[in-house]
Design a protein around this motif. Structure first.
Motif, PDB file in Angstrom:
ATOM      1  N   LEU A  89       0.827  -1.206   0.000  1.00 47.07           N
ATOM      2  CA  LEU A  89       0.000   0.000   0.000  1.00 47.07           C
ATOM      3  C   LEU A  89       0.864   1.259   0.000  1.00 47.07           C
ATOM      4  CD1 LEU A  89      -2.761  -1.062   2.559  1.00 47.07           C
ATOM      5  CD2 LEU A  89      -2.991  -0.900   0.070  1.00 47.07           C
ATOM      6  N   ASP A  90       1.927   1.244   0.775  1.00 47.08           N
ATOM      7  CA  ASP A  90       2.819   2.408   0.826  1.00 47.08           C
ATOM      8  C   ASP A  90       3.514   2.648  -0.507  1.00 47.08           C
ATOM      9  OD1 ASP A  90       2.112   2.874   3.429  1.00 47.08           O
ATOM     10  OD2 ASP A  90       3.935   2.024   4.313  1.00 47.08           O
ATOM     11  N   ASP A  91       3.669   1.580  -1.283  1.00 49.34           N
ATOM     12  CA  ASP A  91       4.263   1.723  -2.620  1.00 49.34           C
ATOM     13  C   ASP A  91       3.225   2.137  -3.667  1.00 49.34           C
ATOM     14  OD1 ASP A  91       6.788   1.084  -1.759  1.00 49.34           O
ATOM     15  OD2 ASP A  91       6.655  -1.038  -2.287  1.00 49.34           O
ATOM     16  N   GLY A  92       2.000   2.381  -3.217  1.00 51.16           N
ATOM     17  CA  GLY A  92       0.982   2.900  -4.121  1.00 51.16           C
ATOM     18  C   GLY A  92       0.019   1.882  -4.688  1.00 51.16           C
ATOM     19  N   ALA A  93       0.063   0.640  -4.199  1.00 49.29           N
ATOM     20  CA  ALA A  93      -0.834  -0.385  -4.736  1.00 49.29           C
ATOM     21  C   ALA A  93      -2.283  -0.078  -4.381  1.00 49.29           C
ATOM     22  CB  ALA A  93      -0.451  -1.760  -4.194  1.00 49.29           C
ATOM     23  N   ASP A  94      -3.168  -0.306  -5.325  1.00 53.29           N
ATOM     24  CA  ASP A  94      -4.602  -0.221  -5.079  1.00 53.29           C
ATOM     25  C   ASP A  94      -4.985  -1.427  -4.228  1.00 53.29           C
ATOM     26  OD1 ASP A  94      -7.422  -0.369  -5.237  1.00 53.29           O
ATOM     27  OD2 ASP A  94      -7.449   0.462  -7.271  1.00 53.29           O
ATOM     28  N   PRO A  95      -5.588  -1.222  -3.057  1.00 47.80           N
ATOM     29  CA  PRO A  95      -5.945  -2.385  -2.222  1.00 47.80           C
ATOM     30  C   PRO A  95      -6.886  -3.353  -2.925  1.00 47.80           C
ATOM     31  CG  PRO A  95      -6.956  -0.356  -1.388  1.00 47.80           C
ATOM     32  CD  PRO A  95      -5.951   0.055  -2.418  1.00 47.80           C
ATOM     33  N   ARG A  96      -7.666  -2.857  -3.870  1.00 50.96           N
ATOM     34  CA  ARG A  96      -8.531  -3.760  -4.633  1.00 50.96           C
ATOM     35  C   ARG A  96      -7.695  -4.712  -5.481  1.00 50.96           C
ATOM     36  NH1 ARG A  96     -12.082  -0.527  -8.422  1.00 50.96           N
ATOM     37  NH2 ARG A  96     -10.086   0.520  -8.754  1.00 50.96           N
ATOM     38  N   ALA A  97      -6.567  -4.224  -5.981  1.00 51.13           N
ATOM     39  CA  ALA A  97      -5.697  -5.078  -6.790  1.00 51.13           C
ATOM     40  C   ALA A  97      -5.033  -6.149  -5.923  1.00 51.13           C
ATOM     41  CB  ALA A  97      -4.636  -4.240  -7.495  1.00 51.13           C
ATOM     42  N   ILE A  98      -4.658  -5.790  -4.700  1.00 49.76           N
ATOM     43  CA  ILE A  98      -4.095  -6.790  -3.791  1.00 49.76           C
ATOM     44  C   ILE A  98      -5.127  -7.874  -3.537  1.00 49.76           C
ATOM     45  CG2 ILE A  98      -3.163  -7.206  -1.491  1.00 49.76           C
ATOM     46  CD1 ILE A  98      -2.243  -4.284  -1.451  1.00 49.76           C
ATOM     47  N   ARG A  99      -6.348  -7.446  -3.268  1.00 48.45           N
ATOM     48  CA  ARG A  99      -7.427  -8.397  -3.016  1.00 48.45           C
ATOM     49  C   ARG A  99      -7.653  -9.296  -4.236  1.00 48.45           C
ATOM     50  NH1 ARG A  99     -12.035  -8.033   0.909  1.00 48.45           N
ATOM     51  NH2 ARG A  99     -13.508  -9.603   0.176  1.00 48.45           N
ATOM     52  N   LEU A 100      -7.686  -8.696  -5.410  1.00 51.34           N
ATOM     53  CA  LEU A 100      -7.927  -9.457  -6.634  1.00 51.34           C
ATOM     54  C   LEU A 100      -6.789 -10.429  -6.913  1.00 51.34           C
ATOM     55  CD1 LEU A 100      -9.784  -9.978  -8.996  1.00 51.34           C
ATOM     56  CD2 LEU A 100      -8.832  -7.965 -10.143  1.00 51.34           C
ATOM     57  N   ALA A 101      -5.555 -10.028  -6.626  1.00 50.09           N
ATOM     58  CA  ALA A 101      -4.421 -10.932  -6.811  1.00 50.09           C
ATOM     59  C   ALA A 101      -4.561 -12.166  -5.930  1.00 50.09           C
ATOM     60  CB  ALA A 101      -3.114 -10.208  -6.496  1.00 50.09           C
ATOM     61  N   LEU A 102      -4.993 -11.987  -4.698  1.00 47.86           N
ATOM     62  CA  LEU A 102      -5.156 -13.121  -3.793  1.00 47.86           C
ATOM     63  C   LEU A 102      -6.353 -13.985  -4.179  1.00 47.86           C
ATOM     64  CD1 LEU A 102      -4.414 -11.284  -0.415  1.00 47.86           C
ATOM     65  CD2 LEU A 102      -2.882 -12.798  -1.695  1.00 47.86           C
ATOM     66  N   LEU A 103      -7.436 -13.350  -4.606  1.00 45.06           N
ATOM     67  CA  LEU A 103      -8.624 -14.097  -5.003  1.00 45.06           C
ATOM     68  C   LEU A 103      -8.390 -14.937  -6.258  1.00 45.06           C
ATOM     69  CD1 LEU A 103     -11.365 -11.366  -4.460  1.00 45.06           C
ATOM     70  CD2 LEU A 103     -11.107 -13.482  -3.142  1.00 45.06           C
ATOM     71  N   SER A 104      -7.353 -14.618  -7.004  1.00 45.04           N
ATOM     72  CA  SER A 104      -7.055 -15.348  -8.233  1.00 45.04           C
ATOM     73  C   SER A 104      -6.411 -16.705  -7.958  1.00 45.04           C
ATOM     74  CB  SER A 104      -6.153 -14.502  -9.137  1.00 45.04           C
ATOM     75  OG  SER A 104      -6.802 -13.297  -9.489  1.00 45.04           O
ATOM     76  N   HIS A 105      -6.164 -17.019  -6.698  1.00 46.41           N
ATOM     77  CA  HIS A 105      -5.625 -18.322  -6.299  1.00 46.41           C
ATOM     78  C   HIS A 105      -6.629 -19.031  -5.402  1.00 46.41           C
ATOM     79  CE1 HIS A 105      -1.469 -17.686  -7.773  1.00 46.41           C
ATOM     80  NE2 HIS A 105      -1.754 -16.418  -7.538  1.00 46.41           N
ATOM     81  N   LYS A 106      -6.698 -20.347  -5.507  1.00 46.05           N
ATOM     82  CA  LYS A 106      -7.592 -21.125  -4.647  1.00 46.05           C
ATOM     83  C   LYS A 106      -7.109 -21.030  -3.206  1.00 46.05           C
ATOM     84  CE  LYS A 106     -11.003 -23.843  -3.669  1.00 46.05           C
ATOM     85  NZ  LYS A 106     -11.099 -25.237  -4.105  1.00 46.05           N
ATOM     86  N   TYR A 107      -8.025 -20.770  -2.302  1.00 44.37           N
ATOM     87  CA  TYR A 107      -7.653 -20.489  -0.914  1.00 44.37           C
ATOM     88  C   TYR A 107      -6.873 -21.625  -0.274  1.00 44.37           C
ATOM     89  CZ  TYR A 107     -11.095 -23.700   1.139  1.00 44.37           C
ATOM     90  OH  TYR A 107     -11.782 -24.822   1.517  1.00 44.37           O
ATOM     91  N   SER A 108      -7.165 -22.865  -0.660  1.00 45.91           N
ATOM     92  CA  SER A 108      -6.558 -24.020  -0.007  1.00 45.91           C
ATOM     93  C   SER A 108      -5.252 -24.468  -0.643  1.00 45.91           C
ATOM     94  CB  SER A 108      -7.551 -25.189  -0.003  1.00 45.91           C
ATOM     95  OG  SER A 108      -8.028 -25.440  -1.318  1.00 45.91           O
ATOM     96  N   ASP A 109      -4.856 -23.834  -1.743  1.00 48.98           N
ATOM     97  CA  ASP A 109      -3.625 -24.226  -2.440  1.00 48.98           C
ATOM     98  C   ASP A 109      -2.400 -23.555  -1.821  1.00 48.98           C
ATOM     99  OD1 ASP A 109      -5.068 -25.725  -4.221  1.00 48.98           O
ATOM    100  OD2 ASP A 109      -4.947 -24.277  -5.876  1.00 48.98           O
ATOM    101  N   ASP A 110      -1.273 -24.252  -1.900  1.00 45.15           N
ATOM    102  CA  ASP A 110       0.020 -23.620  -1.649  1.00 45.15           C
ATOM    103  C   ASP A 110       0.484 -22.974  -2.951  1.00 45.15           C
ATOM    104  OD1 ASP A 110      -0.008 -24.679   0.933  1.00 45.15           O
ATOM    105  OD2 ASP A 110       1.192 -26.430   0.374  1.00 45.15           O
ATOM    106  N   TRP A 111       1.014 -21.765  -2.885  1.00 50.88           N
ATOM    107  CA  TRP A 111       1.486 -21.108  -4.101  1.00 50.88           C
ATOM    108  C   TRP A 111       2.549 -20.079  -3.739  1.00 50.88           C
ATOM    109  CZ3 TRP A 111       0.108 -15.788  -4.751  1.00 50.88           C
ATOM    110  CH2 TRP A 111      -0.874 -15.309  -3.883  1.00 50.88           C
ATOM    111  N   GLU A 112       3.167 -19.512  -4.764  1.00 48.98           N
ATOM    112  CA  GLU A 112       4.255 -18.557  -4.540  1.00 48.98           C
ATOM    113  C   GLU A 112       3.877 -17.179  -5.083  1.00 48.98           C
ATOM    114  OE1 GLU A 112       9.108 -18.038  -5.021  1.00 48.98           O
ATOM    115  OE2 GLU A 112       8.115 -19.894  -5.652  1.00 48.98           O
TER     116      GLU A 112
END
Length: 414
Positions: free
Chosen positions: A309-332
């Motif tokens: 956020l301090d680097d200027g990220a839109d919090p909606r984009a952070i949310r969308l990035a996380l939602l793009s992965h299945k909650y139960s999966d391990d990922w990088e």
């Protein structure tokens, strides 16, 4: 303890199916609210000694999605979350940094609140500091001792004795191993890695967890009916969940690193205290790696919400990035996660603004697909794909579709 300000959630017409989630205990998909009109959710909270990282955000976002899906299905939702504001990692960090542990905890809880608010995470109805529940935990420990589920272990560096839970005294609602499906050797290894003390002399079983730590010099303690000391880790959640929500709750949630011993032992304590299962389902999020290693406060390989956020990220984009992965999966997590989410969000915003022509013929079908994906074990990648497909197929964004994206995915489109 106060939580944070709740975002507004649109009330969208239409019938949503009840969510089905993966139950770690049985390995099967379940509807943890079957036959009930109320959903009770308990999610293990933070130990406040460092900033909210992407792994934390993904966990709380997953259960935010579950709460939104329950509400969209017409259920009444009650949600409790603890804050472990006294524990060894917090005390160690405060000592390392030369600050008062209470000040460190307060500052990090405040940062957590701001991060959750930025990400539009729905707050719990009960946001409970463990330090406010010490007397209640002591009462529970006393009951466990009286009923034979807990015992004292001599503690030379204290005027009192530590108290441990006897894992080999099962109840009708719990026996060691039922939640974890792990062999004993693995349980011993995980216990040593995750806050247990299997090598402690005087215990009846190396896996027996601490429920009360007697007072030591230089450590915080409280005077209680069982003497001075402080709660063990697992029992705090058992007591708070039972007191605030009643047992059994619908879902006990947290990261997969809590399956054993934390959720296993919490379930055991709850069963011994209330003679009820802790939860109808145990739901866990996967681990997120960064630079090839699981994100961890102890390792310091953090991608923090506040840093993004301090680097200027839109919090909606952070949310969308996380939602793009299945909650139960391990990922990088890679830096491109956020870049891709920013691009997708711009497309979604343009769609919502009506910048491109489209038809509304299948808007209801898109809404149905969106609801179906979220209700199917919180398949947020599938829900994101449903929106992408609608845009690519020329479906116009009706006000109802925009509201549904907000209500289920928590993304308010411009």
């Amino acid at each position: 303890m106060r939580a944070w300000q709740a975002p507004s959630v649109p009330d969208v017409p239409g019938a949503a199916p009840r969510p089905v989630v993966h139950d770690t205990a049985t390995g099967k998909p379940v509807d943890p609210t079957w036959g009930e009109e109320r959903a009770a959710l308990y999610v293990c909270g933070i130990t406040p000694y460092d900033a909210t990282h992407i792994g934390h955000a993904a966990t709380y976002l997953a259960f935010d999605t579950l709460g939104r899906a329950w509400r969209d299905a017409g259920l009444d939702v009650e949600y409790a979350q603890n804050v472990t504001d006294v524990d060894d990692p917090l005390l160690e960090r405060a000592t390392r940094d030369g600050v008062d542990w209470r000040e460190l905890a307060a500052s990090q809880v405040d940062l957590f609140r701001r991060d959750m608010e930025s990400l539009r995470i729905l707050p719990p109805d009960d946001f409970v500091a463990v330090t406010d529940e010490v007397d209640r935990v002591a009462e529970a420990v006393s009951f466990l001792q009286e009923t034979g589920y807990a015992y004292e272990v001599p503690t030379p560096d204290s005027d009192g004795d530590d108290v441990y839970f006897d894992v080999n005294r099962p109840t009708e609602a719990w026996a060691l191993g039922d939640e974890s499906r792990l062999d004993r050797e693995t349980m011993l290894t995980l216990a040593a890695e995750r806050g247990g003390d299997p090598e402690r002399p005087g215990k009846r079983d190396p896996l027996d967890p601490l429920v009360w730590r007697a007072a030591r010099d230089g450590e915080p303690s409280w005077d209680t009916e069982i003497g001075p000391g402080r709660p063990g880790w697992h029992i705090e959640c058992s007591v708070i969940a039972g007191d605030r929500l009643g047992l059994p709750i619908s879902v006990q949630g947290g990261g997969s690193d809590l399956v054993f011993p934390h959720h296993e032992m919490s379930a055991g304590h709850a069963a011994a205290l209330a003679h009820q299962p802790l939860a109808h389902a145990f739901v866990h999020t996967g681990m997120i790696a960064y630079q090839g290693t699981k994100i961890s406060k102890s390792l310091g390989n953090l991608v923090t919400v506040r840093g993004l956020l301090d680097d200027g990220a839109d919090p909606r984009a952070i949310r969308l990035a996380l939602l793009s992965h299945k909650y139960s999966d391990d990922w990088e997590w890679f830096d491109t996660e956020l870049t891709s989410a920013v691009t997708r969000l711009a497309t979604w915003d343009a769609w919502a603004s009506g910048a491109s022509a489209g038809h509304t013929d299948d808007a209801a079908e898109v809404a149905s697909r969106l609801r179906a994906r979220v209700s199917d074990d919180l398949d947020t990648p599938g829900a994101v794909a449903a929106v992408d497909t609608a845009i690519a197929g020329g479906t116009a964004c009706t006000p109802e579709l925009a509201d549904l994206v907000d209500a289920l995915l928590g993304i308010r489109l411009a």
